[in-house]
Design an enzyme around this catalytic site. Sequence first.
Site, PDB file in Angstrom:
ATOM      1  N   ASN A 151       0.805  -1.234   0.000  1.00 35.10           N
ATOM      2  CA  ASN A 151       0.000   0.000   0.000  1.00 35.10           C
ATOM      3  C   ASN A 151       0.832   1.275   0.000  1.00 35.10           C
ATOM      4  OD1 ASN A 151       0.784  -0.435   2.669  1.00 35.10           O
ATOM      5  ND2 ASN A 151      -0.977   0.635   3.487  1.00 35.10           N
ATOM      6  N   LYS A 174      12.413  -7.533   0.962  1.00 32.40           N
ATOM      7  CA  LYS A 174      11.405  -8.302   0.217  1.00 32.40           C
ATOM      8  C   LYS A 174      10.191  -7.413   0.028  1.00 32.40           C
ATOM      9  CE  LYS A 174       7.864 -10.962   1.352  1.00 32.40           C
ATOM     10  NZ  LYS A 174       6.905 -10.627   0.265  1.00 32.40           N
ATOM     11  N   GLU A 248       4.930  -3.478  12.290  1.00 32.73           N
ATOM     12  CA  GLU A 248       3.865  -2.485  12.123  1.00 32.73           C
ATOM     13  C   GLU A 248       2.712  -3.204  11.454  1.00 32.73           C
ATOM     14  OE1 GLU A 248       3.597   0.310  13.411  1.00 32.73           O
ATOM     15  OE2 GLU A 248       5.671   0.733  13.951  1.00 32.73           O
ATOM     16  N   CYS A 282      -3.009   1.627   6.909  1.00 31.87           N
ATOM     17  CA  CYS A 282      -3.182   1.100   8.260  1.00 31.87           C
ATOM     18  C   CYS A 282      -3.620   2.217   9.209  1.00 31.87           C
ATOM     19  CB  CYS A 282      -1.921   0.427   8.749  1.00 31.87           C
ATOM     20  SG  CYS A 282      -0.512   1.509   8.740  1.00 31.87           S
ATOM     21  N   GLN A 329      -8.477  -8.061  -2.422  1.00 32.50           N
ATOM     22  CA  GLN A 329      -8.841  -6.936  -1.558  1.00 32.50           C
ATOM     23  C   GLN A 329     -10.248  -6.440  -1.866  1.00 32.50           C
ATOM     24  OE1 GLN A 329      -6.029  -7.476   0.801  1.00 32.50           O
ATOM     25  NE2 GLN A 329      -7.149  -5.586   1.171  1.00 32.50           N
ATOM     26  N   GLU A 460       9.112   3.521  14.364  1.00 32.85           N
ATOM     27  CA  GLU A 460       9.799   3.789  13.103  1.00 32.85           C
ATOM     28  C   GLU A 460       9.893   5.282  12.879  1.00 32.85           C
ATOM     29  OE1 GLU A 460       9.394   0.884   9.803  1.00 32.85           O
ATOM     30  OE2 GLU A 460       7.289   1.042  10.348  1.00 32.85           O
TER      31      GLU A 460
HETATM   32  C1  UN1 Z   1       0.143   7.479   6.472  1.00 29.73           C
HETATM   33  O1  UN1 Z   1      -0.992   7.374   6.898  1.00 29.73           O
HETATM   34  O2  UN1 Z   1       0.575   8.545   6.010  1.00 29.73           O
HETATM   35  O3  UN1 Z   1       0.944   0.797   6.022  1.00 29.73           O
HETATM   36  C2  UN1 Z   1       1.139   6.382   6.498  1.00 29.73           C
HETATM   37  C3  UN1 Z   1       0.460   1.860   6.353  1.00 29.73           C
HETATM   38  C4  UN1 Z   1       1.249   2.706   7.303  1.00 29.73           C
HETATM   39  C5  UN1 Z   1       1.637   4.013   6.751  1.00 29.73           C
HETATM   40  C6  UN1 Z   1       0.587   5.041   6.824  1.00 29.73           C
HETATM   41  N1  UN1 Z   1       2.415   1.972   7.741  1.00 29.73           N
HETATM   42  O4  UN1 Z   1      -0.618   2.230   5.920  1.00 29.73           O
END
Ligand code: UN1
Length: 479
Positions: A151, A174, A248, A282, A329, A460
Amino acid sequence: MSVPSLSHYINGERVSAKAEHASENPSDTRDIVARFPDGRASEVDAAVAAARKAFPAWAESSPEVRSDFLDRIGNIILERREQLGRLLSREEGKTLPEGIGEVARAGRIFKYFAGEALRRHGQNLASTRPGVDASTTREAVGVFGLITPWNFPIAIPAWKSAPALAFGNTVVLKPADPTPATAAALADIIYEVGVPPGVFNMVFGGAAVGEAIVKHPGVDGISFTGSQATGAKVGMGAMARQARVQLEMGGKNPLVVLDDADLDRAVMCALDGSFFATGQRCTASSRLIVTNGIHDKFVEALAAKAAALKVGDALETGSQVGPLVNQVQMEKTLSYLEIAGKEGGRLLTGGKQLKLDKPGWYVSPAVIADTSQDMRVNREEIFGPVASTVRVKNYEEALQIANSGEFGLSAGIVTTSLKYARHFQHNIRAGMVMVNLPTAGVDYHVPFGGTRRSSYGAREQGFAAVEFYTQVKTAYVWG
Ligand code: UN1
């Protein structure tokens, strides 16, 4: 146009293998973006061996050398943002402005860590013993395995590899299966600037490659972004051999809207957080928790705005919401809409598969009203353009619901009350809190991460990244 065949990058060489998979444009599946191989454990072995061999010289190089490389990578990414953004949007499906924005973010991340490479992160302390100096230095750890999602196909590889490289580590990446061409474009730039062989390696592949990286005794640390289920396995695998690990994972991020909110601002936050990037973040706002006094106005205004969003080909001017990344998805999103209906949710708008003039994975942005926290749509991550609303009596109930569930990544509140904003900031169980801002859309120079099932290990990005990508040595000196 001929379809490029992508190769792994191992020890500074493009290593071709049979291109068993194709990456498709989700806006028009007749368009094949690239073909790419499925890596094997032997390729992971070769990549790890190359990264191990390159590590000592890279770790001992002047930070200025590493800084210059990262700065050049960042500059090239920024210069090519249009072209790379187009590739990203074509492959991932977020709209072109979103794609270009993500590429720019990746460029900025490299430039930020070009600066961080030069910063000394140690401390000098007075020892309790007279005549003794105590100090800490931060050293490179070794080889990092980076497992990244589709994403954010360039920003997340950037925000893991830039700090890893800045602090003297070497890398085996990866990238996610659906977006190999975007990752390959980043790898090309990394080598274009002349990064020494073996410092950055990339192996395409699915779960087997991920597992080989996680289990590999030559990999000192693993940074993973992806689903909660896979993250849990990565974590167990890393801990089985005491590798350092950072995970994450998902979110089920609440956006609380209080009676005193500016209505337009609240709708803007919800719209952006829930539907931009097709809800495939996320950090997306998926639970909109709204107090009684503003509830009907807010829900009505949001549904009207959501219905007016133009869903279309990611590369077409005017598209505001692109397709889902692939059929899996799309079907997952549609299945959750069905579940929500069965559980008693009231679909106000969207939620339909759209048949445009081309084959793609389009779903109209959905607003589901009258949901409650115990429904699956409010407990499980959907990762699509779906927002559900929960009606509550007051702030206290809103907070209690916002704090429910397994995840704790990002949380937002829209209010003009300092008292509630401040209380929320202190009492929400989440790693990131947004006041009068969407839950998604984060800066690159501040820590990123969540609580509970959303994240594990060090934060992070920004100054937090030094924690994960270096190890501390404490020195005592008498003399
Ligand atoms: C954002 O909302 O700007 O995988 C970043 C994801 C998150 C990054 C979101 N690690 O959606």
